[in-house]
Design a protein around this motif. Structure first.
Motif, PDB file in Angstrom:
ATOM      1  N   ASN A  81     -26.521  45.447 -43.206  1.00 26.37           N
ATOM      2  CA  ASN A  81     -25.470  46.148 -43.953  1.00 26.37           C
ATOM      3  C   ASN A  81     -24.094  45.832 -43.386  1.00 26.37           C
ATOM      4  O   ASN A  81     -23.141  45.590 -44.144  1.00 26.37           O
ATOM      5  CB  ASN A  81     -25.702  47.657 -43.929  1.00 26.37           C
ATOM      6  CG  ASN A  81     -26.897  48.069 -44.750  1.00 26.37           C
ATOM      7  OD1 ASN A  81     -27.331  47.356 -45.644  1.00 26.37           O
ATOM      8  ND2 ASN A  81     -27.452  49.226 -44.442  1.00 26.37           N
ATOM      9  N   THR A  82     -23.981  45.827 -42.078  1.00 27.24           N
ATOM     10  CA  THR A  82     -22.702  45.533 -41.432  1.00 27.24           C
ATOM     11  C   THR A  82     -22.235  44.130 -41.771  1.00 27.24           C
ATOM     12  O   THR A  82     -21.062  43.922 -42.098  1.00 27.24           O
ATOM     13  CB  THR A  82     -22.822  45.706 -39.898  1.00 27.24           C
ATOM     14  OG1 THR A  82     -23.183  47.056 -39.610  1.00 27.24           O
ATOM     15  CG2 THR A  82     -21.524  45.364 -39.204  1.00 27.24           C
ATOM     16  N   ASP A  85     -21.072  44.161 -45.338  1.00 29.19           N
ATOM     17  CA  ASP A  85     -19.800  44.889 -45.434  1.00 29.19           C
ATOM     18  C   ASP A  85     -18.633  44.032 -44.953  1.00 29.19           C
ATOM     19  O   ASP A  85     -17.560  44.016 -45.572  1.00 29.19           O
ATOM     20  CB  ASP A  85     -19.855  46.191 -44.624  1.00 29.19           C
ATOM     21  CG  ASP A  85     -20.733  47.251 -45.266  1.00 29.19           C
ATOM     22  OD1 ASP A  85     -21.024  47.133 -46.479  1.00 29.19           O
ATOM     23  OD2 ASP A  85     -21.137  48.192 -44.541  1.00 29.19           O
ATOM     24  N   GLU A  86     -18.848  43.309 -43.859  1.00 35.81           N
ATOM     25  CA  GLU A  86     -17.805  42.410 -43.350  1.00 35.81           C
ATOM     26  C   GLU A  86     -17.506  41.298 -44.352  1.00 35.81           C
ATOM     27  O   GLU A  86     -16.354  40.920 -44.555  1.00 35.81           O
ATOM     28  CB  GLU A  86     -18.228  41.810 -42.006  1.00 35.81           C
ATOM     29  CG  GLU A  86     -18.243  42.799 -40.871  1.00 35.81           C
ATOM     30  CD  GLU A  86     -18.902  42.261 -39.609  1.00 35.81           C
ATOM     31  OE1 GLU A  86     -19.405  41.108 -39.615  1.00 35.81           O
ATOM     32  OE2 GLU A  86     -18.924  43.003 -38.602  1.00 35.81           O
TER      33      GLU A  86
END
Length: 139
Positions: A81-82, A85-86
């Motif tokens: 997810n990170t 998101d980035e």
């Protein structure tokens, strides 16, 4: 299957497959007795994933990180997810930059009626006046 068959299945060139092999995104295939590369379903699935990652604009390093997560599936998916998101933030930044560029080009374009000779072209003059010149894009 051979490299040409794998390339045809995915609609890519054989050089692309070799490139991903060199970058470590695709495991090296076994070789047949006559030296041809022999690809398996595992290669197909891995390469399809790489192509999908590239299609949504992920870099090679981001793709490699996602492959690492796939290879270690018992960890929380928060890292995935990170990463996404980035990537979304990066895409939004690119969109903003492109919108700014569009405004600049529209302004330049509206400065010319097309009625003068090239020697007096306001578009060429305005382009020449742009302050922040970056010639590193093609390097």
């Amino acid at each position: 299957m051979r490299i040409g068959q794998l390339a045809d299945l995915l609609g890519i060139q054989t050089q692309t497959i070799r490139f991903y092999e060199k970058k470590g995104l695709l495991p090296l295939p076994a070789r047949s007795y006559n030296g041809y590369r022999v690809y398996t379903e595992k290669h197909y699935k891995r390469l399809k994933f790489v192509c999908s990652c590239r299609a949504i604009g992920l870099s090679l390093s981001e793709t490699r990180r996602l492959q690492d997560y796939q290879d270690n599936p018992h960890q929380p998916c928060s890292a995935v997810n990170t990463l996404i998101d980035e990537h979304i933030m990066h895409i939004r930044s690119q969109i903003t930059s492109l919108q700014d560029l569009e405004k600049q080009l529209t302004s330049i374009r509206t400065s010319c009626t097309g009625q003068s000779k090239v020697i007096a072209c306001t578009i060429l003059n305005k382009i020449d006046e742009i302050e922040s010149v970056s010639c590193n894009r093609d390097v």
